[in-house]
Design a protein around this motif. Structure first.
Motif, PDB file in Angstrom:
ATOM      1  N   ARG B 238      76.243  43.701  49.821  1.00  0.00           N
ATOM      2  CA  ARG B 238      75.994  43.891  48.385  1.00  0.00           C
ATOM      3  C   ARG B 238      74.972  43.031  47.525  1.00  0.00           C
ATOM      4  NH1 ARG B 238      80.544  45.524  44.280  1.00  0.00           N
ATOM      5  NH2 ARG B 238      81.185  47.157  45.876  1.00  0.00           N
ATOM      6  N   GLU B 239      75.330  41.715  47.972  1.00  0.00           N
ATOM      7  CA  GLU B 239      74.572  40.657  47.295  1.00  0.00           C
ATOM      8  C   GLU B 239      73.226  40.532  47.849  1.00  0.00           C
ATOM      9  OE1 GLU B 239      76.771  37.208  46.886  1.00  0.00           O
ATOM     10  OE2 GLU B 239      74.975  35.870  45.976  1.00  0.00           O
ATOM     11  N   TYR B 240      73.116  40.645  49.077  1.00  0.00           N
ATOM     12  CA  TYR B 240      71.684  40.850  49.379  1.00  0.00           C
ATOM     13  C   TYR B 240      70.774  41.951  48.898  1.00  0.00           C
ATOM     14  CZ  TYR B 240      67.652  40.993  52.469  1.00  0.00           C
ATOM     15  OH  TYR B 240      66.066  41.051  52.939  1.00  0.00           O
ATOM     16  N   GLN B 242      71.344  43.333  46.133  1.00  0.00           N
ATOM     17  CA  GLN B 242      70.849  43.210  44.525  1.00  0.00           C
ATOM     18  C   GLN B 242      69.764  42.386  44.476  1.00  0.00           C
ATOM     19  OE1 GLN B 242      74.490  41.507  43.002  1.00  0.00           O
ATOM     20  NE2 GLN B 242      75.394  43.364  42.807  1.00  0.00           N
ATOM     21  N   HIS B 243      69.465  41.376  45.280  1.00  0.00           N
ATOM     22  CA  HIS B 243      68.337  40.792  45.147  1.00  0.00           C
ATOM     23  C   HIS B 243      67.151  40.992  45.770  1.00  0.00           C
ATOM     24  CE1 HIS B 243      70.586  37.556  42.799  1.00  0.00           C
ATOM     25  NE2 HIS B 243      71.421  37.735  43.736  1.00  0.00           N
TER      26      HIS B 243
END
Lengths: 182, 308
Positions: B238-240, B242-243
């Motif tokens: 999810r963090e990947y 997002q960016h």
């Protein structure tokens, strides 16, 4: 290397044009008009001749005659044994060949192997009603039972002579030459 | 120009002229796949072995179809169903295959350099279908073919490659190829996914997606290798995403006529949002697959047919 080369011009610009005009009429006469008639030029020399025939026939009949381009490299019978991998050109036959009368066009008819390859290729594209062959020069030395339906000029030659059809579109001038060592 | 190479091991080893010859030959092969009878007799009597030590759908199928459309006999071997599971070494497997006289061996292996070792060992032509994190030359060739087809040229274009550069053989082959062909290559990814000193390959490196895709003509998204999630190179998917996920908003930074590429298989919503991946006005992902068959036909054609 070029020394002792004996170059003879056997047909000039007007000669080529007159041959093509006659062949255009012969094609129409034999096929009783341009109905279902398509031209397929064999790369590279045959393509330019086919384009010129297309113009002439379309003008005579006052209708557009379809033209295809065929590269026979992938159908050559020496492709798996020759050490050179010949450059591959694009094949463009953007129409259905089924039940068409196809006139194959090439510049020089020699061993007949190119025409054999071309016929195999055409048959992969469909089932033409018939295939005919038009060439500007027939220089003899056939290695297969193949003959042309329309011939610009029969040019008896020796095996060691080279026959070249130079055309405006690729060589900057129209002429047929035969060269061999004296 | 005559093609002199025995093997296709990497883009690094190819000259600009050789790349151009392969791309032009491939363009001529495209037409065959549009025919009703999708077969030419060129490689009749030749055989091609696809030796795959790693999973593959696209590349293996593509090589198989390429061989079959040229009338070659293609034989597929995957490690999981071969004697590899009995412990046979790569060299022994290769020597045994050689004894059966194929003409071309296509190999994918998790170890970088495996195809190079076979090329030295065997008289057959070897094609590298991906070796570790090293090179995947046929992917780069089909990517270059697709760029050339859509943009008319490669030289002068800005190409952004985004994702896990560290583990990507696709990225490495494309960096070699695109730089040789005169494109400006820009990379982006989290610092943990960027190899140290990658700038030495002549590329510009960013750690955020936006900086990399500004004014890009081509954006190439790489697959996040989910199997690497446990190696703690990124905190969470999810963090990947997002960016680094390419989406409707950030794609506006690129040129209006930008094309989006992906070597597949795609992780929808991770590195690329589904509406971009499926948007025919920018996504060329399926054109890449189509061109892949033509590129592999061209390579098989150019590598075989010599005097033995």
């Amino acid at each position: 290397m070029v020394e002792n080369k004996n170059v003879k011009i056997v047909m000039d610009k007007d000669g080529i044009d007159r041959c093509l005009t006659r062949i255009a009429y012969e094609i129409l006469e034999k096929n009783k008009g341009g109905e279902n008639l398509v031209l397929v030029g064999i790369r590279t020399g045959g393509v330019y001749l086919a384009q010129r025939l297309q113009k002439k026939i379309s003008a005579i009949e006052d209708k557009d005659i379809l033209l295809g381009i065929l590269d026979i490299t992938l159908y050559r019978d020496d492709i798996s044994t020759s050490s050179k991998k010949p450059a591959l050109g694009k094949t463009k036959i953007p129409f259905d060949l089924d039940d068409k009368k196809v006139v194959l066009v090439d510049d020089v008819l020699f061993t007949g192997r190119t025409i054999r390859a071309a016929m195999d290729a055409l048959i992969d594209f469909g089932r033409p009603k018939m295939i005919q062959l038009a060439v500007l020069i027939d220089r003899g030395h056939r290695e297969l039972p193949i003959r042309a339906d329309f011939v610009g000029k029969n040019l008896p030659s020796s095996l060691w002579e080279a026959v070249s059809v130079n055309l405006m579109e690729k060589n900057g001038m129209d002429e047929v030459i035969i060269e061999g060592e004296t | 120009m005559k093609f002199e190479k025995k093997d296709i091991l990497g883009i690094k080893e190819l000259t600009v002229d050789e790349i151009n010859l392969i791309l032009e030959t491939a363009e001529s092969f495209l037409e065959i796949s549009t025919r009703e009878i999708k077969k030419v007799p060129t490689m009749r009597g030749k055989s091609v072995i696809n030796l795959f030590y790693e999973a593959s759908t696209r590349t293996r199928t593509s090589f198989e179809i390429a061989g079959k459309r040229l009338s070659a006999d293609t034989i597929n071997i995957s490690a999981s169903t071969s004697s590899v599971v009995k412990g046979e070494t790569l060299i022994d497997t290769a020597r045994n295959l050689e004894a059966m006289n194929p003409d071309v061996i296509v190999i994918r292996h998790s170890a970088a350099g495996a195809p190079h070792m076979l090329a030295k060992l065997l008289r057959q032509s070897i094609i590298n279908a991906g070796d570790g994190a090293h090179e995947h030359p046929t992917q780069a060739l089909l990517d270059m073919m697709t760029i050339k087809e859509k943009k008319g040229r490669i030289a002068g274009l800005k190409v952004a490659i985004v994702g896990d550069i560290m583990h990507s053989r696709v990225a490495r082959s494309n960096i070699y190829g695109l730089s040789k062909m005169g494109a400006k290559v820009v990379l982006a990814g989290p610092a943990t996914m960027l190899p140290r000193n990658i700038e030495q390959m002549g590329v510009v490196v960013h750690t955020n997606l936006e900086d990399a895709i500004i004014d890009a003509d081509v954006v190439m998204m790489l697959r996040i290798q989910l199997e690497r999630q446990n190696q703690s190179i990124f905190p969470s998917l999810r963090e990947y995403s997002q960016h680094y996920c390419l989406n409707r908003t950030n794609i506006q930074l690129a040129k209006k006529d930008v094309i989006v590429m992906h070597p597949g298989p795609i992780n929808r919503g991770v590195e690329i949002s589904p509406d971009i991946a499926d948007d025919p006005s920018c996504s060329v992902i399926l054109d890449q697959v189509n061109n892949g068959v033509a590129v592999r036909m061209a390579l098989l054609y150019l590598l075989t047919g010599g005097n033995e």
